[in-house]
Structure formats: C-alpha cells, structure tokens
Design a protein around this motif. Structure first.
Motif, PDB file in Angstrom:
ATOM      1  N   LEU A  13       0.825  -1.211   0.000  1.00 26.53           N
ATOM      2  CA  LEU A  13       0.000   0.000   0.000  1.00 26.53           C
ATOM      3  C   LEU A  13       0.864   1.268   0.000  1.00 26.53           C
ATOM      4  O   LEU A  13       0.531   2.253  -0.661  1.00 26.53           O
ATOM      5  CB  LEU A  13      -0.934   0.000   1.218  1.00 26.53           C
ATOM      6  CG  LEU A  13      -2.018  -1.081   1.213  1.00 26.53           C
ATOM      7  CD1 LEU A  13      -2.732  -1.134   2.549  1.00 26.53           C
ATOM      8  CD2 LEU A  13      -3.012  -0.846   0.094  1.00 26.53           C
ATOM      9  N   THR A  14       1.958   1.224   0.738  1.00 23.30           N
ATOM     10  CA  THR A  14       2.884   2.371   0.761  1.00 23.30           C
ATOM     11  C   THR A  14       3.506   2.556  -0.623  1.00 23.30           C
ATOM     12  O   THR A  14       3.690   3.694  -1.081  1.00 23.30           O
ATOM     13  CB  THR A  14       3.983   2.162   1.812  1.00 23.30           C
ATOM     14  OG1 THR A  14       3.378   1.811   3.057  1.00 23.30           O
ATOM     15  CG2 THR A  14       4.828   3.405   2.005  1.00 23.30           C
ATOM     16  N   PHE A  16       2.045   1.787  -3.478  1.00 25.22           N
ATOM     17  CA  PHE A  16       0.994   2.431  -4.286  1.00 25.22           C
ATOM     18  C   PHE A  16       0.975   3.940  -4.018  1.00 25.22           C
ATOM     19  O   PHE A  16       0.901   4.753  -4.941  1.00 25.22           O
ATOM     20  CB  PHE A  16      -0.395   1.870  -3.919  1.00 25.22           C
ATOM     21  CG  PHE A  16      -0.736   0.560  -4.570  1.00 25.22           C
ATOM     22  CD1 PHE A  16      -1.735  -0.238  -4.043  1.00 25.22           C
ATOM     23  CD2 PHE A  16      -0.082   0.115  -5.701  1.00 25.22           C
ATOM     24  CE1 PHE A  16      -2.070  -1.457  -4.631  1.00 25.22           C
ATOM     25  CE2 PHE A  16      -0.398  -1.102  -6.284  1.00 25.22           C
ATOM     26  CZ  PHE A  16      -1.403  -1.886  -5.749  1.00 25.22           C
ATOM     27  N   ALA A  17       1.022   4.296  -2.734  1.00 22.76           N
ATOM     28  CA  ALA A  17       0.924   5.709  -2.347  1.00 22.76           C
ATOM     29  C   ALA A  17       2.091   6.513  -2.911  1.00 22.76           C
ATOM     30  O   ALA A  17       1.887   7.593  -3.480  1.00 22.76           O
ATOM     31  CB  ALA A  17       0.876   5.820  -0.825  1.00 22.76           C
ATOM     32  N   SER A  20       1.979   6.764  -6.765  1.00 20.76           N
ATOM     33  CA  SER A  20       0.933   7.701  -7.162  1.00 20.76           C
ATOM     34  C   SER A  20       1.375   9.141  -6.932  1.00 20.76           C
ATOM     35  O   SER A  20       1.119  10.013  -7.757  1.00 20.76           O
ATOM     36  CB  SER A  20      -0.346   7.416  -6.361  1.00 20.76           C
ATOM     37  OG  SER A  20      -1.266   8.472  -6.532  1.00 20.76           O
ATOM     38  N   THR A  26      -3.695   9.245 -10.324  1.00 24.44           N
ATOM     39  CA  THR A  26      -3.962   7.805 -10.203  1.00 24.44           C
ATOM     40  C   THR A  26      -4.272   7.228 -11.589  1.00 24.44           C
ATOM     41  O   THR A  26      -4.644   7.951 -12.504  1.00 24.44           O
ATOM     42  CB  THR A  26      -5.158   7.539  -9.279  1.00 24.44           C
ATOM     43  OG1 THR A  26      -6.296   8.230  -9.802  1.00 24.44           O
ATOM     44  CG2 THR A  26      -4.891   8.022  -7.873  1.00 24.44           C
TER      45      THR A  26
ATOM     46  N   GLY B  29      -3.056   4.985   0.510  1.00 29.96           N
ATOM     47  CA  GLY B  29      -2.757   3.724  -0.178  1.00 29.96           C
ATOM     48  C   GLY B  29      -3.964   2.798  -0.224  1.00 29.96           C
ATOM     49  O   GLY B  29      -4.213   2.132  -1.237  1.00 29.96           O
TER      50      GLY B  29
END
Lengths: 41, 212
Positions: A13-14, A16-17, A20, A26, B29
């Motif tokens: 998830l980090t 992805f963040a 982005s 996005t 996220g």
C-alpha cells in the motif's frame, strides 16, 4: 502470521501511495486527497 | 466505501504500531488499492460477460500507463470512477472492434490518434486536479516528456507491426483507442464529460435521488 501479512500489505500500500505521489495522478479516474506527507514529491 | 476503508485502516491501527503520518499515507494507499482492484475487476468482469476480455485488458493497461504520466480528468467519488471506468472501457473496446476492419483505415486512424495525442500532451499534459496539484516545474517537464515517450512507444509498436505483417493487430489498435480516450480526458471537453457523468450519476444514485 496475521501480523506478517499486514506488514507485507502495508509495504504494498505504501508503494501504491508513493508511486501515485510521483506520477501525474492515479491510473483510474478517481484521485483521493493527497496527504501532506506526500506533497512536493 | 468510506466505512469499509475506515474499518480496513482500523485493522492496521489495532495490529501494528503506526503514527499519524504513516496513518495518512496508509489511508491514501488503501483508497488507491480499493479503487484499482474494484475498478479493474468491474471492467474485466463486464468484459468477460461481453466476450471482450483481452481487448478491455489491453485498453486498461494503455489508459493506465499513459494516464500515469499525462494526468487527466477525474470522477468525484470512487464509486463513480468504478462505474465510469467499467462502462467506458467496455464501450471503447466494442467501438474499436467496429473500427478494426480495414488495415489502411486502421492505419490512418492510428496516425490521426497519434497526432491528436501529441497535441493534447503539448497543450494540456500533465493535467492535474485540486486533490493533487503539480506545482514543481521540473516535475511537470519530466511528466510531459514521459507522456511523449509513451506515445512514441505506442505508435512505434503499431508501425513496426504494420511494416512487418502488413496489417495492424487488433489489440494494438485497441490500445491506440485507449490512448485516444486518455488524450480526450486531458482536454477541457474531457473534464466537462467527466463532470457531466458525475452530475447524472450522483443525481440518479445518491440519497434523495428520485429518478430510479
């Protein structure tokens, strides 16, 4: 086991963040508000 | 969706020691993960039903890759985005199938798309939003350059296939249609289109909407 899976998912998830934040936006048509910690990246 | 994201975030907070800064990044996220997974799944499930799975997959990859560097219009909410992505991806894939008849016609359309996309990138890219403004001049220049490279790579792929096989592969042509759509989303017309969809969808499905 649960903790390890959560830690792995946090890494994803980090990722992805940060990707982005480095890109223009996005990859699909919704852009959530960028957190302060990721601005100016 | 907000509740689901809130529950997901709480699961992390209850099991891992994360501070406020990490929490904000994690929440962002999680938003992205849900949007990507649900958006792609909705588009591909509909594509599978319609029998155009490979076309929609190629289309989504082309749009996502180009959008990553060029930016573009956005929907107002995650649900709007998921529905809009599913509908437009499948519609565009069906549309590309209609156009993919004559190799010369496809070649001319691909050339036209390339020229239009170059103009759109020159004029508008990177197209940002209030939620994620791009203020750095260096970053803007870098993203614009990479947008050009994506276009050049896509067009080179089309051209190479045409020169070698004497025709344009329908999946490569579909990716060009994706580039066209993404280029339109950079323009003022594209932003108006997304806003119009948001207005209609919100009116129909938000609480208080009495049309359905």
């Amino acid at each position: 086991m649960m903790r390890k899976l959560l830690q792995l998912s946090v890494a994803i998830l980090t990722f992805f963040a940060f990707t982005s934040a480095a890109s223009a936006c996005t990859i699909l048509g919704y852009q959530p508000e960028l957190p302060e910690q990721l601005k100016d990246m | 969706m907000e509740k689901i994201i809130h529950h997901t975030l709480n699961m992390y907070k209850n099991n891992l020691a994360i501070d406020q800064g990490q929490e904000a990044i994690l929440k962002y996220g999680i938003y992205l993960a849900y949007t990507y997974v649900l958006g792609f799944c909705a588009s591909l499930i509909l594509a599978q039903i319609l029998g155009i799975f490979s076309s929609v997959l190629v289309l989504l990859i082309a749009i996502s890759t180009f959008r990553n560097f060029s930016g573009g219009a956005h929907c107002a909410s995650m649900v709007n985005c998921i529905v809009f992505s599913a509908v437009t991806a499948n519609f565009l894939a069906l549309f590309s199938k209609l156009l993919a008849v004559d190799p010369i016609g496809m070649g001319l359309i691909t050339l036209g798309i390339f020229i239009f996309a170059l103009w759109a990138v020159y004029t508008y890219a990177p197209a940002d939003t209030p939620a994620k403004p791009i203020t750095s001049v260096t970053k803007r220049k870098r993203l614009r350059t990479r947008s050009y490279w994506v276009l050049i790579f896509g067009f080179a792929m089309n051209l190479s296939w045409y020169l070698y096989f004497g025709t344009i592969h329908h999946l490569i042509f579909t990716s060009s249609i994706g580039i066209l759509w993404q280029s339109i989303s950079l323009t003022k017309f594209g932003y108006r289109l997304y806003n119009a969809f948001d207005a209609v969808f919100s009116r129909l499905f938000l609480k208080g909407g009495n049309y359905l």
